[in-house]
Scaffold this active site. Structure first.
Site, mmCIF file in Angstrom:
data_model
loop_
_atom_site.group_PDB
_atom_site.id
_atom_site.type_symbol
_atom_site.label_atom_id
_atom_site.label_comp_id
_atom_site.label_asym_id
_atom_site.label_seq_id
_atom_site.Cartn_x
_atom_site.Cartn_y
_atom_site.Cartn_z
ATOM 1 N N GLU A 268 -2.139 10.672 -0.115
ATOM 2 C CA GLU A 268 -3.376 9.878 -0.184
ATOM 3 C C GLU A 268 -3.795 9.430 1.202
ATOM 4 O O GLU A 268 -4.970 9.488 1.561
ATOM 5 C CB GLU A 268 -3.174 8.655 -1.085
ATOM 6 C CG GLU A 268 -4.465 7.890 -1.393
ATOM 7 C CD GLU A 268 -4.789 6.744 -0.450
ATOM 8 O OE1 GLU A 268 -5.805 6.087 -0.657
ATOM 9 O OE2 GLU A 268 -4.035 6.496 0.513
ATOM 10 N N GLU A 269 -2.821 8.996 1.979
ATOM 11 C CA GLU A 269 -3.136 8.441 3.304
ATOM 12 C C GLU A 269 -3.645 9.508 4.269
ATOM 13 O O GLU A 269 -4.226 9.176 5.295
ATOM 14 C CB GLU A 269 -1.905 7.740 3.894
ATOM 15 C CG GLU A 269 -1.399 6.553 3.072
ATOM 16 C CD GLU A 269 -2.331 5.345 3.085
ATOM 17 O OE1 GLU A 269 -3.415 5.433 3.684
ATOM 18 O OE2 GLU A 269 -1.966 4.322 2.485
ATOM 19 N N HIS B 112 -1.266 -1.074 6.701
ATOM 20 C CA HIS B 112 -0.946 0.122 7.498
ATOM 21 C C HIS B 112 -0.044 -0.169 8.697
ATOM 22 O O HIS B 112 -0.123 0.523 9.720
ATOM 23 C CB HIS B 112 -2.230 0.837 7.954
ATOM 24 C CG HIS B 112 -2.853 1.636 6.845
ATOM 25 N ND1 HIS B 112 -3.941 2.446 7.032
ATOM 26 C CD2 HIS B 112 -2.523 1.760 5.539
ATOM 27 C CE1 HIS B 112 -4.263 3.026 5.888
ATOM 28 N NE2 HIS B 112 -3.428 2.618 4.955
ATOM 29 N N ASP C 241 0.837 -1.221 0.000
ATOM 30 C CA ASP C 241 0.000 0.000 0.000
ATOM 31 C C ASP C 241 0.858 1.252 0.000
ATOM 32 O O ASP C 241 1.192 1.762 1.058
ATOM 33 C CB ASP C 241 -0.906 -0.022 1.232
ATOM 34 C CG ASP C 241 -1.875 1.138 1.281
ATOM 35 O OD1 ASP C 241 -2.024 1.832 0.272
ATOM 36 O OD2 ASP C 241 -2.480 1.339 2.353
HETATM 37 ZN ZN ZN Z 1 -3.598 2.877 -0.370
#
Ligand code: ZN
Ligand code: NAG
Ligand code: NAG
Ligand code: NAG
Length: 492
Positions: free
Chosen positions: A311-312, A412, A278
């Site tokens: 983005e996060e 995450h 991610d």
């Molecule tokens: Zn992502």
């Protein structure tokens, strides 16, 4: 900055030099995507994180190093074929430097801090009596003003159960009722506590919070019910400031600028880890597809790659980009593909689309099925960078392989590293992305026109005005990237 366009004579030379052995085809792109090269990119991103405090997050040096890594290819190596534009924007950077909860017996309690947690007075923090609040697992605890009626929180720390509504909603109500802070206990037992964000838009409106295990919260609740005093100390030290960050937009010189096929992935990770699945996977897929595409010519539509920043933190980079497009610029983007997490170690193959996605989902599915994959379909959640494009009515499709257990148990976390990748699934997905792109680079058959009937978005002014609404969407997105990804899956 945009690189200078070569002189006309050079352009003529380049276009006449195009021979059929140079023609972009789906088979050539597919063959060019190789696991070893994808591995090489992810190795580099992982290395960058390791050399920069373990992450590649917005506002951190690991993000800047990731940016430089992509620019080394797009700008330095491929400048003859690719125009690159680095788009700067600002966002509120936040980091909890220290968080500590000390229980009534002087014991240290396991604790998690959300993003955008405000600081307590320093250096001592807040020492105060706990006040209990009623539990409502159905409607959420401490989510509504009436649930705080009769709670004497003034000058105290409020003990609240997590769940249902946003943590920030609970903190606003706690503040309105005079609490100095909130001790929030998790809904699930154990110390695997997911870290939420309070949202940059709530800065200044909240009291400090610490998230503690359910078991500890319930034992303190029991003591309070028995009429005992429970005095605890909450200490939060945090930094919160505006920092500059960047999107990278790179596009082929080849192709009609009025017909653009766009691919996006986010370049930033969370602060907790290196972000290899991610979204190192989407980042690497786009880099390898660009590396292949720049070798070829003869495609009528322009191909544009985006590596999004922040983005996060709430899809900030892609919302910045889409909200600053003119009507005319938005019209030129004929299709948007989003690749966020495409190498989960126990992958599902989920394609998100809506009724304006046209042929996009089919193009991805056809190839995945030939590779023996079970494809599932869902709607778009709010969990990734497609949101701004959908809001503009641009036909879009997203592919992802799942977040959270069982798909990606390291989601995450610090363990989202090179061991957190299903290499075969990742390679197949990158090849699927390459083939779908090749198809649309030649033909818009099956691609619907941009849907401009959306009430907010008929004019450029409308787009800019709707940024407020998007900020709300972004807020929802940041409340649970996991949740949004899961929502997509559950709709399958
Ligand atoms: Zn992502
Ligand atoms: C970001 O903030 C800095 C400092 O306030 C400012 O100089 C700069 O113009 C801002 N950049 C953008 C893209 O808004
Ligand atoms: C597509 O979906 C939107 C919103 O869900 C709906 O308003 C619209 O009527 C749908 N269009 C078609 C052609 O089904
Ligand atoms: C695909 O799904 C079917 C039905 O759920 C299942 O029987 C099959 O094993 C799955 N195949 C793969 C490759 O996962």
């Amino acid at each position: 900055m945009k690189l200078p366009v070569p002189a006309a004579a050079t352009l003529v030379f380049w276009s006449t030099a195009v021979a059929t052995d140079n023609l972009l085809t789906a088979d050539r792109l597919e063959a060019d995507i190789r696991t070893e090269e994808l591995q090489n990119v992810l190795w580099n991103l992982n290395h960058i994180a390791r050399n920069n405090g373990g992450n590649r997050a917005f506002g951190e040096p690991g993000f800047k190093a990731s940016l430089d890594f992509v620019l080394e290819r797009a700008q330095t190596r491929f400048h003859r074929e690719i125009d690159t534009f680095v788009q700067p924007f600002n966002h509120t950077y936040d980091k909890t430097l220290k968080i500590k909860v000390t229980g009534p017996a002087g014991e240290d309690v396991f604790v998690v801090s959300p993003m955008y947690n405000p600081a307590t007075p320093l250096p001592g923090g807040v020492t105060a009596k706990l006040v209990d609040t009623p539990v409502d697992d159905e409607k959420g605890s401490g989510c509504f003003a009436e649930q705080w009626e009769g709670v004497d929180a003034t000058g105290k720390l409020a003990l609240v159960k997590r769940g249902v509504c946003a943590v920030s909603d609970k903190l606003k109500l706690a503040k309105a009722h005079g609490a100095l802070g909130v001790i929030l206990y998790n809904q699930e037992p154990g110390t695997a506590i997911a870290m939420p964000t309070l949202g940059a838009e709530n800065i200044g409106q909240l009291v400090p919070v610490a998230i503690i295990p359910l078991e500890v919260g319930e034992s303190w609740k029991t003591s309070l019910k028995a009429g005992k005093d429970v005095t605890v100390t909450l200490l939060v030290d945090a930094v919160s400031e505006t920092r500059e960050t960047w999107n990278i937009i790179a596009e082929t010189k080849e192709g009609d600028p009025d017909k653009v096929i766009m691919l996006g992935a986010h370049l930033d990770s969370v602060q907790q880890g290196p972000g290899i699945n991610d979204d190192g996977t989407g980042t690497a897929a786009l880099l390898e597809i660009m590396t292949s595409v720049q070798k070829y010519a003869g495609f009528p539509h322009k191909i544009r790659f985006a590596w999004w920043g922040a983005e996060e933190s709430g899809l900030v980079g892609s919302l910045y980009y889409t909200s600053h497009l003119s009507e005319a610029e938005a019209d030129k983007i004929k299709y948007y593909f989003n690749y966020d997490m495409i190498g989960s170690p126990q992958p599902e193959f989920d394609i998100a689309s809506n009724n304006n996605s046209g042929i996009g989902p089919q193009l991805l599915e056809e190839y995945l099925v030939t590779q023996g994959k079970n494809v599932s379909h869902g709607g778009f959640g709010t969990g990734s960078d497609f949101v701004g494009f959908i809001e503009l009515g641009i036909p879009s499709t997203a592919l992802h392989t799942g977040a959270g257990a069982p798909y990606d148990a390291c989601y995450h976390q610090a363990c989202d590293d090179l061991d957190n990748i299903h290499w075969e699934a990742f390679t197949v997905n990158a090849k699927a992305a390459a083939r779908a792109l090749a198809k649309l680079a030649f033909s818009l058959e099956g691609v619907p026109p941009r849907q401009k009937t959306s009430p907010n978005l008929r004019t450029r002014r409308g787009v800019v005005q709707s940024f407020q609404k998007w900020a709300a969407v972004a807020k929802e997105a940041t409340h649970g990237h996991t949740c949004s990804h899961k929502t997509q899956k559950l709709r399958v």
